[in-house]
Design an enzyme around this catalytic site. Structure first.
Site, PDB file in Angstrom:
ATOM      1  N   ASP A  88      47.553  44.928  34.882  1.00 33.98           N
ATOM      2  CA  ASP A  88      47.471  46.214  34.180  1.00 33.98           C
ATOM      3  C   ASP A  88      46.604  47.279  34.858  1.00 33.98           C
ATOM      4  OD1 ASP A  88      44.838  45.397  33.575  1.00 33.98           O
ATOM      5  OD2 ASP A  88      45.443  44.600  31.618  1.00 33.98           O
ATOM      6  N   HIS A  93      48.281  38.072  40.282  1.00 32.57           N
ATOM      7  CA  HIS A  93      49.673  38.343  39.901  1.00 32.57           C
ATOM      8  C   HIS A  93      50.114  39.765  40.247  1.00 32.57           C
ATOM      9  CE1 HIS A  93      49.175  34.875  36.761  1.00 32.57           C
ATOM     10  NE2 HIS A  93      49.363  34.439  37.982  1.00 32.57           N
ATOM     11  N   CYS A 136      62.871  45.544  52.701  1.00 36.15           N
ATOM     12  CA  CYS A 136      62.094  45.675  53.943  1.00 36.15           C
ATOM     13  C   CYS A 136      60.589  45.586  53.714  1.00 36.15           C
ATOM     14  CB  CYS A 136      62.446  46.977  54.671  1.00 36.15           C
ATOM     15  SG  CYS A 136      61.748  48.459  53.897  1.00 36.15           S
ATOM     16  N   GLY A 178      39.316  35.250  28.373  1.00 40.02           N
ATOM     17  CA  GLY A 178      40.559  35.753  27.786  1.00 40.02           C
ATOM     18  C   GLY A 178      41.823  35.235  28.431  1.00 40.02           C
ATOM     19  N   GLU A 187      39.932  31.769  20.773  1.00 37.61           N
ATOM     20  CA  GLU A 187      40.764  30.603  20.441  1.00 37.61           C
ATOM     21  C   GLU A 187      40.470  29.447  21.392  1.00 37.61           C
ATOM     22  OE1 GLU A 187      43.567  30.847  18.203  1.00 37.61           O
ATOM     23  OE2 GLU A 187      43.107  32.948  17.715  1.00 37.61           O
TER      24      GLU A 187
HETATM   25  P1  NAD Z   1      47.864  34.784  27.542  1.00 39.72           P
HETATM   26  O1  NAD Z   1      48.583  35.874  26.854  1.00 39.72           O
HETATM   27  O2  NAD Z   1      48.548  33.510  27.769  1.00 39.72           O
HETATM   28  O3  NAD Z   1      46.517  34.412  26.748  1.00 39.72           O
HETATM   29  C1  NAD Z   1      45.631  35.384  26.312  1.00 39.72           C
HETATM   30  C2  NAD Z   1      44.366  34.681  25.836  1.00 39.72           C
HETATM   31  O4  NAD Z   1      43.424  35.687  25.463  1.00 39.72           O
HETATM   32  C3  NAD Z   1      44.580  33.788  24.614  1.00 39.72           C
HETATM   33  O5  NAD Z   1      44.013  32.519  24.871  1.00 39.72           O
HETATM   34  C4  NAD Z   1      43.811  34.514  23.502  1.00 39.72           C
HETATM   35  O6  NAD Z   1      43.183  33.629  22.598  1.00 39.72           O
HETATM   36  C5  NAD Z   1      42.783  35.292  24.294  1.00 39.72           C
HETATM   37  N1  NAD Z   1      42.272  36.506  23.652  1.00 39.72           N
HETATM   38  C6  NAD Z   1      42.908  37.350  22.772  1.00 39.72           C
HETATM   39  N2  NAD Z   1      42.100  38.363  22.441  1.00 39.72           N
HETATM   40  C7  NAD Z   1      40.943  38.189  23.128  1.00 39.72           C
HETATM   41  C8  NAD Z   1      39.727  38.931  23.212  1.00 39.72           C
HETATM   42  N3  NAD Z   1      39.537  40.072  22.538  1.00 39.72           N
HETATM   43  N4  NAD Z   1      38.747  38.454  24.016  1.00 39.72           N
HETATM   44  C9  NAD Z   1      38.907  37.303  24.722  1.00 39.72           C
HETATM   45  N5  NAD Z   1      40.036  36.570  24.667  1.00 39.72           N
HETATM   46  C10 NAD Z   1      41.043  37.018  23.900  1.00 39.72           C
HETATM   47  O7  NAD Z   1      47.296  35.421  28.873  1.00 39.72           O
HETATM   48  P2  NAD Z   1      47.059  34.787  30.311  1.00 39.72           P
HETATM   49  O8  NAD Z   1      46.342  33.501  30.197  1.00 39.72           O
HETATM   50  O9  NAD Z   1      46.440  35.894  31.103  1.00 39.72           O
HETATM   51  O10 NAD Z   1      48.508  34.487  30.893  1.00 39.72           O
HETATM   52  C11 NAD Z   1      49.570  35.383  30.653  1.00 39.72           C
HETATM   53  C12 NAD Z   1      50.386  35.758  31.880  1.00 39.72           C
HETATM   54  O11 NAD Z   1      51.073  36.982  31.586  1.00 39.72           O
HETATM   55  C13 NAD Z   1      49.570  36.031  33.089  1.00 39.72           C
HETATM   56  O12 NAD Z   1      50.266  35.498  34.155  1.00 39.72           O
HETATM   57  C14 NAD Z   1      49.511  37.563  33.212  1.00 39.72           C
HETATM   58  O13 NAD Z   1      49.784  37.969  34.539  1.00 39.72           O
HETATM   59  C15 NAD Z   1      50.642  38.077  32.362  1.00 39.72           C
HETATM   60  N6  NAD Z   1      50.242  39.181  31.441  1.00 39.72           N
HETATM   61  C16 NAD Z   1      49.429  40.180  31.868  1.00 39.72           C
HETATM   62  C17 NAD Z   1      49.033  41.197  30.991  1.00 39.72           C
HETATM   63  C18 NAD Z   1      48.130  42.286  31.492  1.00 39.72           C
HETATM   64  O14 NAD Z   1      48.166  42.639  32.657  1.00 39.72           O
HETATM   65  N7  NAD Z   1      47.266  42.858  30.632  1.00 39.72           N
HETATM   66  C19 NAD Z   1      49.457  41.187  29.666  1.00 39.72           C
HETATM   67  C20 NAD Z   1      50.299  40.138  29.265  1.00 39.72           C
HETATM   68  C21 NAD Z   1      50.666  39.141  30.161  1.00 39.72           C
HETATM   69 ZN    ZN Z   2      63.282  49.209  52.396  1.00 39.90          ZN
END
Ligand code: NAD
Ligand code: ZN
Length: 245
Positions: A102, A117, A128, A186, A214
Site C-alpha cells: 500500500d 510483495h 520487456c 499485524g 488476534e
Molecule cells: P492478513 O489480512 O492475513 O492479516 C491481517 C492481520 O492483522 C490479522 O491477523 C489481524 O488480526 C491483524 N490486525 C487487524 N487489525 C489490526 C490492528 N489494528 N493492529 C494490529 N493487527 C491488526 O494480512 P497479512 O498477514 O499481511 O497477509 C495478507 C496478504 O495480502 C499479504 O500478502 C499482503 O501482501 C496482502 N495484502 C496487503 C494489504 C496492504 O497492502 N495494506 C492489504 C490486504 C492484503
Molecule cells: Zn515493454
C-alpha cells in the site's frame, strides 16, 4: 500493555527488525483480504490477483487494480507507521520488512523498506520489464500498454502464485537472523515465505514480539504477545523510549 523488559531490550539493542502485515494499515482504513473483504464485485481476489487473470482477463484485472490504487491513494498513514519512522531515525540497525503493497510506510517517511510483495503504486511492462513512473504511460485505455514494446503493463506487486523478489527476501532473512529484537506486527503469519522470518529470528537468539489483537499460529512461539492495535502500541513504545532518553 508491554513489559519493562521489552523496553530495556529495545534500549540496549543494536539491531531491531519489524515485519508488518495488512493489520498495521487497518487503522488507516485499508481493508484486509481475508473473510468478507476477500471479495471484490463478487470476484474472489485470490483468483483475480494472479498472472492468469492478467493474461486472460486483462480488462477485469486492471479494473480491480485501478480501484485498489484509487482507494489507497486517499489513505493516510497512521500512528503505527509514524512510530516506525521515528525508530528508523533512532536506530542504525533498524530494518523494516513489509508484506503490504500500500506504500504507506514510504508515505509516512521510512527511507529503507524491504517490500516483500512489491508496491501497488509502481508499474512495469509484463513483456520487456521496463518500469514506468506515474504519468509516464497512457493510463486511459482499459489495459495500459508499454510505450517501448507494446506489451501489457502490470502493477509492481507480487501476484498470487508468483515468487518473491529473491534479493529482497535474502536481505529480509539476513536481517531476521541478525536481529536482537524481532517484531511481527499485524500479520496473520500464514503467508509464506514471510511467515518463516520470525522463526529465523528466534532460532538465532532474537527476542520475538507479536503485536496483533488476534491469536495467530506465531503467538505460541513469541516471547511476548501484545494483544492490541499496532497504532497505539508502537506509539507507546516510542514514547517510553523518549521518556528514558
Ligand atoms: P492478513 O489480512 O492475513 O492479516 C491481517 C492481520 O492483522 C490479522 O491477523 C489481524 O488480526 C491483524 N490486525 C487487524 N487489525 C489490526 C490492528 N489494528 N493492529 C494490529 N493487527 C491488526 O494480512 P497479512 O498477514 O499481511 O497477509 C495478507 C496478504 O495480502 C499479504 O500478502 C499482503 O501482501 C496482502 N495484502 C496487503 C494489504 C496492504 O497492502 N495494506 C492489504 C490486504 C492484503
Ligand atoms: Zn515493454
Amino acid at each position: 500493555m508491554f513489559s519493562n523488559k521489552l523496553i530495556k531490550r529495545i534500549l540496549h539493542a543494536y539491531s531491531l527488525t519489524f515485519m508488518t502485515g495488512a493489520g498495521i494499515s487497518a487503522e488507516s482504513g485499508v481493508p484486509t483480504f481475508r473473510g468478507k473483504d476477500g471479495l471484490w464485485q463478487n470476484h474472489d481476489v485470490q483468483q483475480l490477483a494472479t498472472p492468469r487473470a492478467l493474461e486472460s482477463e486483462p480488462e477485469l484485472f486492471w479494473e480491480f487494480y485501478r480501484w485498489r490504487r484509487q482507494l489507497l491513494a486517499r489513505v493516510e498513514p497512521n500512528l503505527g507507521h509514524y512510530a516506525l519512522v521515528d525508530l528508523e531515525n533512532r536506530y542504525k540497525g533498524f530494518t523494516l520488512i513489509t508484506q503490504n503493497v500500500d506504500n504507506l510506510h514510504i508515505k509516512a517517511g521510512n527511507r529503507h523498506v524491504l517490500e516483500l510483495h512489491g508496491n501497488i503504486t509502481r508499474t512495469y511492462c509484463s513483456k520487456c520489464g521496463k518500469e514506468f513512473a506515474e504519468g509516464e504511460y497512457d493510463d486511459t485505455p482499459a489495459v495500459p500498454k508499454c510505450t517501448q514494446c507494446g506489451g501489457v503493463l502490470r502493477p509492481g506487486v507480487v501476484l498470487f502464485g508468483e515468487s518473491l523478489p529473491s534479493a529482497i527476501l535474502a536481505e529480509a532473512q539476513q536481517a531476521a537472523a541478525e536481529s536482537e529484537v524481532f517484531f511481527s506486527v499485524g500479520t496473520s503469519s500464514i503467508v509464506e515465505p514471510a511467515a518463516s522470518l520470525p522463526y529465523i529470528a528466534k532460532a538465532n537468539g532474537a527476542y520475538l514480539v507479536e503485536i496483533n489483537p488476534e491469536e495467530t499460529p506465531l503467538s505460541a512461539h513469541a516471547d511476548e504477545v501484545i494483544r492490541e492495535k499496532s497504532g497505539k502500541i508502537l506509539a507507546a513504545i516510542v514514547l517510553a523510549l523518549e521518556r528514558i532518553a
